[in-house]
Design a protein around this motif. Structure first.
Motif, PDB file in Angstrom:
ATOM      1  N   UNK A 355       0.832  -1.202   0.000  1.00  0.00           N
ATOM      2  CA  UNK A 355       0.000   0.000   0.000  1.00  0.00           C
ATOM      3  C   UNK A 355       0.863   1.247   0.000  1.00  0.00           C
ATOM      4  N   UNK A 356       0.419   2.250  -0.745  1.00  0.00           N
ATOM      5  CA  UNK A 356       1.078   3.558  -0.766  1.00  0.00           C
ATOM      6  C   UNK A 356       0.020   4.640  -0.614  1.00  0.00           C
ATOM      7  N   UNK A 357       0.429   5.786  -0.115  1.00  0.00           N
ATOM      8  CA  UNK A 357      -0.434   6.964  -0.150  1.00  0.00           C
ATOM      9  C   UNK A 357      -0.246   7.658  -1.496  1.00  0.00           C
ATOM     10  N   UNK A 358      -1.292   8.333  -1.963  1.00  0.00           N
ATOM     11  CA  UNK A 358      -1.214   9.041  -3.242  1.00  0.00           C
ATOM     12  C   UNK A 358      -0.624  10.427  -2.996  1.00  0.00           C
ATOM     13  N   UNK A 359       0.534  10.744  -3.546  1.00  0.00           N
ATOM     14  CA  UNK A 359       1.176  12.029  -3.272  1.00  0.00           C
ATOM     15  C   UNK A 359       0.311  13.218  -3.711  1.00  0.00           C
ATOM     16  N   UNK A 360       0.350  14.259  -2.909  1.00  0.00           N
ATOM     17  CA  UNK A 360      -0.307  15.540  -3.236  1.00  0.00           C
ATOM     18  C   UNK A 360      -1.811  15.384  -3.435  1.00  0.00           C
ATOM     19  N   UNK A 361      -2.409  14.422  -2.776  1.00  0.00           N
ATOM     20  CA  UNK A 361      -3.845  14.212  -2.885  1.00  0.00           C
ATOM     21  C   UNK A 361      -4.447  14.227  -1.476  1.00  0.00           C
ATOM     22  N   UNK A 362      -5.242  15.271  -1.190  1.00  0.00           N
ATOM     23  CA  UNK A 362      -5.763  15.465   0.172  1.00  0.00           C
ATOM     24  C   UNK A 362      -6.644  14.309   0.629  1.00  0.00           C
TER      25      UNK A 362
END
Length: 421
Positions: A355-362
């Motif tokens: 799993x990763x977080x989506x960069x620059x996405x609030x």
């Protein structure tokens, strides 16, 4: 002034609370002398999944017959320009800046959503550029979508499923009612495969409007025989190559595109081009070059932007149909999505999920939370700080299959990272 700067300014006009309505769109269109009334004939496409693929196939077919085709789709992946094709070509920076500036100036300080004002800008560009057809993909729902402001030559409704429930309703029947809002009196509509409750809603609205339906399983049929796509309707049978867009679901998307093309009088060559020449990035797309491909080597790298339970089922079917190979997911999703519903079908075909977080996405789901939900549906899951870190963990290992998935926003991030240019 660049298009990026104007788009940033447009975001400041966005209402604090989203209410689906066409009032803001009608107001701005009137201020711009109603460009929607001057479009080339429109093909309007709604549905939960398959809209973009179906549009891409129809465009390939129409262009094979020599037509100049406008196309509008959303969201974009790497650059906003992807949303607008003018007579076959992506809109230029100069042309995009010009129509965005005109829409922004005409709107003034009035509240309007980002999608509404950019859609009006696209319609302005389409009205002022000669073409034979305009393909419009609905952004959200249909009935109150900003694209639903003209009477089209043909409508298409691809499969309806659960998505965007906070705006469209909690049941498939309610969502189908919103999608069926694109139907217009007397205008034919191609209908892809549907849940029975969705088809009932579509048929009822079509009957009220006198809109002829061309429905899958009734008026046209499509399937696979001996590794060929076989399409049949009342005018005859077509024996075609399988779609170049991968996945079993592309068979029925191709059927809907062919049904539309045949209704419009396209040639058999156009129907073949629809299934062999369509290009639709980040939909079970295998990436073959670029920095991320090099980073993950010798693994094969795939990318998909699907993000709802129906997309999860389609991806699982596609992976199951590929030659067997250990398969690992790199996944990032938004907090507006049914994450467990999306991941559950994938648990049976994936050996692990990173799993990763989506960069620059609030609205991104934190990577650890995505990993926790993945584990709850039976997946071997962990988290990573970035897509690059996730891929690096496979570098130099076995030639496995890696699919980056879960969001179009993540797909766009990946495409920018992998742009070797």
């Amino acid at each position: 002034m660049t298009s990026d700067l104007i788009l940033q300014r447009m975001m400041t006009l966005h209402p604090k609370v989203i209410d689906l309505t066409l009032d803001r769109v009608w107001r701005l269109l009137a201020a711009l002398d109603n460009p929607h009334d001057r479009l080339p004939p429109v093909i309007h496409i709604a549905g939960t999944n398959g809209k973009g693929s179906t549009q891409a196939m129809m465009r390939a077919g129409l262009e094979r017959d020599g037509a100049a085709v406008h196309a509008y789709t959303s969201p974009h992946l790497a650059r906003f320009h992807e949303r607008i094709r003018l007579a076959g070509d992506l809109i230029s920076e100069d042309a995009l800046t010009r129509v965005l500036d005109r829409a922004y100036t005409a709107n003034g300080p009035e509240p309007i959503t980002y999608f509404e004002i950019t859609t009006v800008a696209a319609l302005l560009a389409f009205a002022e550029t000669p073409a034979d057809w305009t393909l419009l993909e609905v952004g959200l729902g249909g009935r109150l979508d900003a694209t639903n402001v003209m009477t089209p030559r043909l409508c298409v409704i691809t499969p309806v499923d659960l998505d965007h429930q906070s705006f469209l309703g909690d049941t498939i029947a309610q969502i189908a009612g919103e999608k069926a809002g694109i139907l217009k009196r007397g205008v034919p509509c191609v209908v892809g495969p549907q849940h029975p409750q969705a088809l009932e809603v579509i048929e009822e609205r079509a009957a009220r409007l006198g809109a002829p339906l061309l429905a899958y399983g009734q008026h046209w049929h499509v399937g696979v025989e001996r590794d060929r796509l076989v399409y049949q309707d009342e005018t005859g049978l077509l024996d075609l190559p399988l779609p170049n867009l991968p996945g079993p679901h592309q068979i029925t998307n191709a059927g809907a595109a062919i049904a539309g093309l045949r209704h419009l009088g396209a040639t058999d060559a156009a129907c073949e081009a629809a299934v062999t020449r369509a290009y639709w990035p980040a939909r079970m797309e295998r990436l073959t070059t670029g920095p991320l491909v090099d980073l993950a080597a010798p693994a094969e790298l795939w990318l998909d932007g699907g993000h709802n339970p129906a997309a999860g089922r389609m991806i699982a079917q596609t992976l199951a149909a590929l030659p067997r190979k250990p398969t690992h997911l790199v996944c990032g999703m938004l907090n507006t999505k049914d994450i467990a519903g999306y991941l559950s079908p994938l648990a049976s075909v994936a050996d692990s999920l990173t799993a990763v977080s989506i960069p620059d996405e609030a609205n991104t789901i934190p990577a650890d939370e995505t990993a926790r939900i993945a584990a709850s549906v039976g997946m071997m899951a962990r988290s990573a700080d970035s897509v690059q870190d996730a891929l690096a963990s496979f570098a130099g290992g076995d030639p496995v299959r890696i699919l980056i998935c879960g969001s179009l926003y993540l797909a766009g991030h990946v495409m920018r990272l992998n742009d070797a240019g």
